[in-house]
Write an enzyme that holds these catalytic residues in place. Structure first.
Site, PDB file in Angstrom:
ATOM      1  N   ASP A   2       0.980  -1.313  -0.148  1.00  0.00           N
ATOM      2  CA  ASP A   2      -0.202   0.061  -0.213  1.00  0.00           C
ATOM      3  C   ASP A   2       0.712   1.378  -0.178  1.00  0.00           C
ATOM      4  O   ASP A   2       2.370   1.490   0.379  1.00  0.00           O
ATOM      5  CB  ASP A   2      -0.784   0.133   1.167  1.00  0.00           C
ATOM      6  CG  ASP A   2      -0.387   0.092   2.450  1.00  0.00           C
ATOM      7  OD1 ASP A   2       0.317  -0.531   2.534  1.00  0.00           O
ATOM      8  OD2 ASP A   2      -0.524   1.050   3.537  1.00  0.00           O
TER       9      ASP A   2
ATOM     10  N   GLU B  81      -0.112  -0.737   5.679  1.00  0.00           N
ATOM     11  CA  GLU B  81       1.081  -0.391   7.020  1.00  0.00           C
ATOM     12  C   GLU B  81       0.359   0.946   7.163  1.00  0.00           C
ATOM     13  O   GLU B  81       0.867   1.378   8.096  1.00  0.00           O
ATOM     14  CB  GLU B  81       2.480  -0.867   5.939  1.00  0.00           C
ATOM     15  CG  GLU B  81       3.268  -0.650   7.190  1.00  0.00           C
ATOM     16  CD  GLU B  81       4.476   1.103   7.483  1.00  0.00           C
ATOM     17  OE1 GLU B  81       4.580   0.994   8.446  1.00  0.00           O
ATOM     18  OE2 GLU B  81       3.987   2.194   6.393  1.00  0.00           O
TER      19      GLU B  81
END
Ligand SMILES: [Zn+2]
Length: 386
Positions: free
Chosen positions: A77, A143
């Site tokens: 991400d 994250e």
């Protein structure tokens, strides 16, 4: 295994073209899984969280069943672009310009994932059937967000399935100015406190009949910001406290406010646990006195993985490829290493972070090639000590 050598830049470009802004996946993990399956990894796609936007895609992949099991951890991400019009190129176009691969996630951290996969291929090809250990990857899609349905949940899943990690390399962009100048061997903790001071409303002309919440809030923040928390420790900077906001929102100049709010954020070193800090805060606030509430949330405790074999081998790999001796640091924000360190020794090393989370994020192609070599050398040092 006699695949053609995997080009880390091409793989990083394929990942950048997937606009995987947290918590969206947009096929990013498909790209990772496809590359790993070609190398003989067994891939487990782990989706946690509710339907819709809270759903997080994760991947755990392993090649081999023996020990030790060295895990590379990272995330696909990325943070939002903050308005694509401010960029000099398409943030998800993976443009190559002036020797750099450009796009959101280039350094944080799709580049490092690609470098590690290329390094793993090179290592596994060279070792062939003689390799008896395991290489695994734990890649999360959460994250940069709440980190609730990401690494934490995958680690629980690993425990439930008897999967043991013997050591972990986190590929966050830890290099400061030049590739290899810094690795992270720990991180500070982070605690946020939401302080509300309760007083008694009144007329500003009659202060003896009121209790000004704003005055007490100011006194409390003064106490918190003018005392030293500590002077640091062997591997950590001094702990810090910052006031993030002060909110009273009183529209009337002749009214003494009954309540006043502030938010503080503390970055703390290994001299403290969040529990110790909470007691310290309560003591300081009680010294000012009066009615108040303090709600705290902890996004991570501080941790230190004492320098040892793992960090020494990583440093040696960096020296061999770049000639630099990395600083062992604990600076910066939190990372998913805070979860992993409860399972196995962990070190963090990756690209130069200068453009991370910024407009025009980019990675030098030369750095990407060197990082691949460093990871490749580290695999040899970790498994074969040579
Ligand atoms: Zn990152």
């Amino acid at each position: 295994m006699s695949e053609a050598a995997l080009d880390p830049a091409a793989l990083a470009a394929a990942l950048i073209r997937r606009p995987s802004v947290t918590p969206r996946d947009e096929g990013a993990l498909d790209v990772v899984a496809a590359a790993l399956e070609r190398l003989g990894f067994t891939c487990h796609r782990l989706v946690f969280g509710g339907d819709g936007s809270g759903r997080v895609h994760n991947l755990y992949a392993r090649r081999g069943s023996g020990r030790p099991n060295l895990c590379f951890a990272g995330h696909t991400d990325v943070v939002p672009t903050g308005g694509a019009e401010a960029w000099s190129f398409d943030p998800f176009g993976a443009t190559v310009r002036d020797g750099a691969l450009c796009g959101r996630g280039a350094v944080d951290m799709k580049g490092a994932i690609a470098a590690f996969i290329a390094a793993a291929q090179s290592y596994l090809d060279e070792r062939g059937p003689g390799f008896t250990g395991s290489i695994s990857l734990l890649i999360t899609g959460d994250e940069e967000g709440a980190a609730i349905n990401g690494t934490c949940r995958v680690l629980d899943w690993l425990t439930e399935h008897g999967e043991i990690l013997d050591a972990c390399l986190v590929g966050e962009p830890t290099s400061a100015q030049a590739l290899g100048d810094m690795i992270k061997i720990g991180r500070r903790g982070s605690m946020t406190g939401r302080l509300t001071v309760h007083g008694v409303q009144g007329h500003t002309a009659y202060p003896h009949l009121a209790d000004n919440a704003a005055h007490r809030l100011v006194a409390m923040l003064h106490a918190l910001t003018t005392t030293e928390i500590d002077r640091g420790s062997e591997h950590f900077q001094p702990s810090t406290l910052q006031v993030s906001t002060i909110d009273i929102g009183n529209p009337a100049s002749n009214v003494i406010p009954a309540t006043a709010h502030a938010v503080i954020n503390i970055r703390f070193n290994d001299r403290w646990t969040s529990e110790m800090l909470k007691s310290r805060l309560a003591e300081q606030l009680d010294m000012v006195g009066g009615r108040y509430t303090l709600d705290t949330s902890v996004s991570g405790e501080s941790f230190l993985v004492s320098p040892g074999t793992l960090s020494d081998r990583l440093a040696e790999a960096i020296r061999r490829v770049t000639g630099r001796t990395p600083e062992f640091s604990t600076t910066g924000g939190t990372s998913d290493a805070r979860f992993i360190q409860a399972h196995c020794p962990v070190v963090e090393f990756g690209l130069v972070g200068l453009t991370m989370h910024k407009v025009d994020e980019r990675v030098e192609l030369a750095d990407l090639a060197d990082l691949t070599q460093i990871y490749r050398t580290f695999l040899g040092l970790y498994f074969d000590h040579s």
